[in-house]
Motif scaffolding. Structure first.
Motif, PDB file in Angstrom:
ATOM      1  N   PRO A   1       0.852  -1.104   0.033  1.00 36.03           N
ATOM      2  CA  PRO A   1       0.065  -0.095  -0.046  1.00 36.03           C
ATOM      3  C   PRO A   1       0.935   1.318   0.029  1.00 36.03           C
ATOM      4  N   GLY A   2       0.588   2.137  -0.796  1.00 35.87           N
ATOM      5  CA  GLY A   2       1.246   3.584  -1.131  1.00 35.87           C
ATOM      6  C   GLY A   2       2.232   3.482  -1.835  1.00 35.87           C
TER       7      GLY A   2
ATOM      8  N   TRP B   1       0.426   4.104  -7.735  1.00 37.60           N
ATOM      9  CA  TRP B   1      -0.787   4.467  -8.047  1.00 37.60           C
ATOM     10  C   TRP B   1      -1.351   4.379  -9.262  1.00 37.60           C
TER      11      TRP B   1
ATOM     12  N   ASP C   1      -4.869   4.120  -4.977  1.00 43.14           N
ATOM     13  CA  ASP C   1      -3.738   3.238  -4.470  1.00 43.14           C
ATOM     14  C   ASP C   1      -3.898   1.763  -4.858  1.00 43.14           C
TER      15      ASP C   1
ATOM     16  N   SER D   1      -4.379  -0.586  -1.496  1.00 40.90           N
ATOM     17  CA  SER D   1      -5.266  -0.299  -0.453  1.00 40.90           C
ATOM     18  C   SER D   1      -6.780   0.016  -1.115  1.00 40.90           C
TER      19      SER D   1
ATOM     20  N   MET E   1      -7.476   3.222  -1.784  1.00 39.63           N
ATOM     21  CA  MET E   1      -7.714   4.544  -1.279  1.00 39.63           C
ATOM     22  C   MET E   1      -7.703   5.222  -2.607  1.00 39.63           C
TER      23      MET E   1
ATOM     24  N   LEU F   1      -7.028   8.726  -4.102  1.00 35.66           N
ATOM     25  CA  LEU F   1      -6.105   9.340  -3.319  1.00 35.66           C
ATOM     26  C   LEU F   1      -6.360  10.993  -4.310  1.00 35.66           C
TER      27      LEU F   1
ATOM     28  N   TYR G   1      -1.365  13.475  -0.379  1.00 36.85           N
ATOM     29  CA  TYR G   1      -0.639  12.442   0.306  1.00 36.85           C
ATOM     30  C   TYR G   1       0.761  12.123  -0.087  1.00 36.85           C
TER      31      TYR G   1
ATOM     32  N   HIS H   1     -13.819   4.928   2.238  1.00 33.48           N
ATOM     33  CA  HIS H   1     -12.625   4.731   2.706  1.00 33.48           C
ATOM     34  C   HIS H   1     -13.004   3.961   4.094  1.00 33.48           C
TER      35      HIS H   1
ATOM     36  N   TRP I   1      -4.366   1.573   3.818  1.00 35.13           N
ATOM     37  CA  TRP I   1      -3.400   2.261   3.541  1.00 35.13           C
ATOM     38  C   TRP I   1      -2.529   2.617   4.680  1.00 35.13           C
TER      39      TRP I   1
END
Length: 260
Positions: free
Chosen positions: A15-16, A19, A41, A44, A46, A48, A72, A158, A173
């Motif tokens: 995660p992170g 993207w 992401d 995860s 997410m 963003l 982020y 989320h 995330w």
């Protein structure tokens, strides 16, 4: 300059780290059809960065990426397909030292991921709008739709437990690798600024990002330098021979073939 491209398998799954960006059209929301550009992401899920507008525009994907970075920080890499504006997004990311993945993750193609997410998201968000007191069929401007979408992501999407993972996007995330800090505002602005020369037509207009812009009539016949923020090309400073010559302003409702 960005590092050489890593094996997607070594970055996806954290995660992170990676993207995925994409753009879609044809969402029926709040009484009209909408376009959406988004960065998600990869692991995860997410959301963003995002931008809604009344139609697909060359700057939407860049606007979504800039919003994601501002909120982020910098990812290790991004993967985008051939959506409108993908070229300017890759250029901006490269200036910021973000690696561009040209190969899709072996276990999950970016388009299949974002298409599935977009279909489910649209259904959930449409329900949110129709049950929140917004009159059926009533129109909504892009600013209001983006505001509502952001609030819904933060408070609902989320934080929902996803059946296939048993966890929320926010939990995954937070368990991942923290992105690098966002660059200073001046550095971020420079990364998303595109400089180009344009000849001014007899109607005192130039073409940028598929749109016709008005400039000062005294510039007719001249070749000027335009500095366009590819994430928000609403107002464009122009120069002639290094001297500021005011602003280029979009001509309403005139769209032409894309010229970077």
């Amino acid at each position: 300059m960005p590092a050489s491209e890593p094996d997607p398998a070594t970055v996806t799954g954290r995660p992170g780290a990676a993207w995925i960006g994409d753009a879609f059209t044809g969402f029926d929301l709040a009484g009209r059809s909408w376009a959406l550009a988004v960065f998600i992401d990869e692991r995860s899920r997410m959301v963003l960065g995002y931008r809604w507008d009344t139609r697909e525009r060359p700057f939407l994907l860049a606007a979504a990426l800039r919003a994601a970075i501002t909120a982020y920080g910098l990812p290790e890499c991004i993967c985008v397909d051939h959506s409108m504006g993908a070229g300017t997004v890759k250029e901006a990311a490269s200036r910021l030292g973000v690696t561009i993945l040209t190969r899709a993750p072996t276990h999950l193609a970016p388009r299949s991921m974002t298409e599935r997410w977009a279909a489910g998201m649209c259904r959930l968000f449409r329900h949110e709008i129709t049950t929140s007191g917004h009159p059926a069929g009533a129109s909504m401007d892009p600013v209001e739709l983006n505001r509502r979408f952001g609030a819904w992501l933060e408070k609902v999407y989320h934080r929902q437990v996803q059946p296939d993972t048993g966890t929320t996007a926010l939990q995954r995330w937070r368990a991942g690798t923290p992105p690098r800090s966002a660059p200073a505002p001046a550095v971020l602005s420079a990364a998303f600024t595109h400089h180009c020369n344009r000849s001014v037509s007899s109607a005192a207009t130039i073409r940028l990002l598929g749109t016709s812009y008005n400039v000062d009539a005294g510039l007719v016949g001249q070749t000027i330098d335009a500095s366009v923020d590819v994430s928000d090309p609403s107002v464009v400073p122009v120069r002639l021979g290094g001297r500021p010559m005011g602003l280029a302003v979009p001509v309403p409702s005139v769209t032409m073939p894309y010229a970077p």
